[in-house]
Design an enzyme around this catalytic site. Structure first.
Site, short mmCIF file in Angstrom:
data_model
loop_
_atom_site.label_atom_id
_atom_site.label_comp_id
_atom_site.label_asym_id
_atom_site.label_seq_id
_atom_site.Cartn_x
_atom_site.Cartn_y
_atom_site.Cartn_z
N GLN A 23 -47.79 -10.93 -51.56
CA GLN A 23 -47.41 -11.56 -52.83
C GLN A 23 -48.58 -11.57 -53.82
OE1 GLN A 23 -44.27 -14.51 -52.32
NE2 GLN A 23 -45.25 -15.82 -53.82
N CYS A 53 -40.28 -9.84 -49.20
CA CYS A 53 -41.22 -9.49 -48.14
C CYS A 53 -40.70 -8.43 -47.16
CB CYS A 53 -41.61 -10.74 -47.36
SG CYS A 53 -42.55 -11.94 -48.33
N HIS A 66 -43.35 -8.89 -40.77
CA HIS A 66 -42.03 -9.48 -40.98
C HIS A 66 -40.91 -8.64 -40.35
CE1 HIS A 66 -39.91 -12.47 -43.89
NE2 HIS A 66 -39.26 -12.36 -42.75
N ASP A 119 -47.31 -6.16 -50.96
CA ASP A 119 -45.90 -5.90 -50.68
C ASP A 119 -45.02 -6.19 -51.89
OD1 ASP A 119 -46.20 -8.67 -50.54
OD2 ASP A 119 -44.93 -8.90 -48.76
N HIS A 120 -45.46 -7.05 -52.78
CA HIS A 120 -44.80 -7.36 -54.05
C HIS A 120 -45.71 -8.31 -54.80
CE1 HIS A 120 -43.85 -11.18 -52.17
NE2 HIS A 120 -43.26 -10.52 -51.18
#
Length: 508
Positions: A15, A54, A104, A291-292
């Site tokens: 994030q 995620c 994840h 991831d973002h």
């Protein structure tokens, strides 16, 4: 002559929005280790995730395939064991593949090609975090809420600090063990930290690295006029009303987030120090990405789950000064492109035969100055949506389509803050039609929507059933053989000390 296969050190932060980093122009945030990688490496100025959540983002990154192709719909999607990942391809090419930290994975397979997994995951591996588009107003308890913002500030300890400290320790030990154990294979080590992901809390040491009064507030504050339908649904999902937050709470959250970025930088610095101490840095390609991103209050939005820049754009650096000339890449690329890039690193720049169709494209042309693509395709199929939310980023434009909502078209060169939706303007009707036609040709929208709903129904039932009676968890359980660690009477003391010391002591 074929060059020796390089080691690959893949560093991930969770994030982390690109706009909060100094090598993308942020004036306050301090990241000396990442900034050094950026100065000595190739920086991608327009890198994106392919699904701003995620698990879907990570599954897509690992598989090089879009979420709809592999069923990576949301944070409780099953990542099937027969989907080849970069870990499978590299392991097949002779690499020792290891993971320290978060990925994840959902489902019974908790390795997905990694030979060694050094930690458990911070998030659950079961289907409990399923999304239910058919009952949108029934809000599950696991969804984000605003407590991460309202309770932002310093802490002595947190769940994520416990996890990331272990991630760093295990990664360092892996590198030391690799250097002193005589392993002949190259390694691909993935080190995946959970910071700066919310909750926005960080030890006082990192809080104190920043002047609280200097913390910048959102460039685009909340206004009703900016609220497109998906943004309204996101605010509903995380229970954000117009009177929920004060400016002080917003500043606290951003302050803690910046501190968490500095914490990530310190952990990466610790791993890089070991890489250099062991001499492994001489033949290791270092890749850093996220991831973002995180909206951090921009437009009145938080966390991710949208295609706005702060949510979808990620940092990306490839550091190998002996192989690739340092510089910057303007073209738009995505994390889905990393699998073919890693595979070509392992095969001396030549693409291997892939066992499944790839949607990602190698970044090697960008890294070597030989052109390269300028396109990102994205799919968001998770919480906060009620139908597939599709994105095409090409050239200067970003187009977002979801059947229930008005289209969005932004010219990111003229309007980097995405304040002017060109889809509403007559001069851009032809361009919007071209994008809509492309959406219709790329996706069977009705079928995709139905497949997502069907998957949600299945996982909802499976999750409910598996929580009744005796529960058998899927979470990865790392194991360590203590009988071979430290001093044991099964190993001669001098021999043990000799093996453990690095570099080896000189013999006179």
């Amino acid at each position: 002559m074929t060059r020796k296969q390089p080691n690959i050190l893949f560093l991930m932060a969770d994030q982390m929005t690109a706009s909060a980093l100094p090598f993308y122009g942020h004036p306050l945030v301090k990241t000396p280790n990442l900034s050094r990688l950026a100065e000595e490496g190739v920086v991608f100025d327009s890198a994106y995730c392919n699904s701003p959540l995620c698990a879907p983002s990570r599954f897509t990154l690992m598989a090089g395939q879009l979420p709809s192709r592999i069923g990576a719909y949301d944070n409780a999607a099953d990542f099937a064991a027969d989907i080849p990942t970069y870990a499978h391809y590299l392991r097949d090419a002779g690499y020792l593949t290891a993971l320290s930290g978060k990925m994840h994975f959902c489902g019974p397979d908790q390795l997905h090609g990694f030979e060694e997994r050094l930690t458990t995951d911070i998030y659950p591996a079961d289907f409990g975090w399923f999304v239910d588009w058919e009952n949108f107003d029934e809000r599950p308890s696991y969804y984000h809420n605003m407590s991460s913002v309202t309770q932002a500030g310093p802490c002595a300890r947190s769940n994520q600090l416990d996890f990331d400290d272990e991630v760093t320790f295990r990664a360092k030990r892996f590198l030391y063990d690799f250097a002193r154990n005589g392993e002949q294979r190259p390694f691909c080590l993935t080190v995946s930290l959970t910071h700066p992901h919310d909750p926005y809390t960080i030890p006082q040491e990192y809080w104190d690295r920043y002047d609280h009064d200097a913390i910048d507030m959102p460039r685009v504050p909340y206004s009703r006029e900016l609220m497109d339908p998906h943004s309204k649904r996101l605010r509903h999902v995380y229970q954000l009303d117009e009177d929920t937050l004060s400016d002080a709470q917003i500043r606290n959250a951003r302050h803690a987030y910046y501190g968490a970025i500095s914490y990530v930088d310190d952990q990466i610095g610790a791993v890089l120090k070991v890489l250099e101490e062991t001499g492994l840095d001489q033949d290791t390609i270092i890749v850093f990405s996220g991831d973002h991103g995180d909206m951090l209050g921009e437009r009145g939005l938080w966390y991710k789950m949208s295609w706005f820049e702060d949510s979808a754009r990620v940092p990306m650096i490839v550091h190998a000064p002996g192989r690739f000339t340092p510089g910057r890449v303007r073209e738009s690329v995505s994390t889905m492109d990393l699998l073919p890039t890693f595979a070509e690193f392992a095969h001396d720049g030549i693409a291997p035969e892939y066992a499944a169709p790839l949607d990602g494209r190698s970044l090697l042309p960008h890294l070597t100055g030989n052109g390269g693509h300028d396109e990102v395709i994205g799919e968001y199929l998770g919480e906060g949506a009620i139908a597939p939310l599709l994105m095409i980023r090409r050239g200067r434009y970003k187009f977002v389509h979801s059947a229930p909502d008005p289209d969005q078209l932004f010219d990111l060169e003229a309007d980097p803050l995405e304040l002017r939706n060109l889809a509403e303007e007559p001069a851009y009707l032809d361009l919007c039609k071209q994008f809509r036609d492309e959406v219709a040709s790329r996706w069977d929208y009705v079928r995709l929507h139905a497949e997502v709903i069907a998957s949600q129904r299945r996982r909802k039932l499976v999750s409910r059933a598996l929580m009744k009676g005796r529960v058998t968890p899927w979470d990865h359980q790392p194991t360590f053989d203590a009988s071979t660690q430290y001093m044991r009477n099964t190993i001669d003391l001098d021999d043990l000390e000799r093996r453990a010391r690095f570099p080896a002591a000189s013999v006179e």
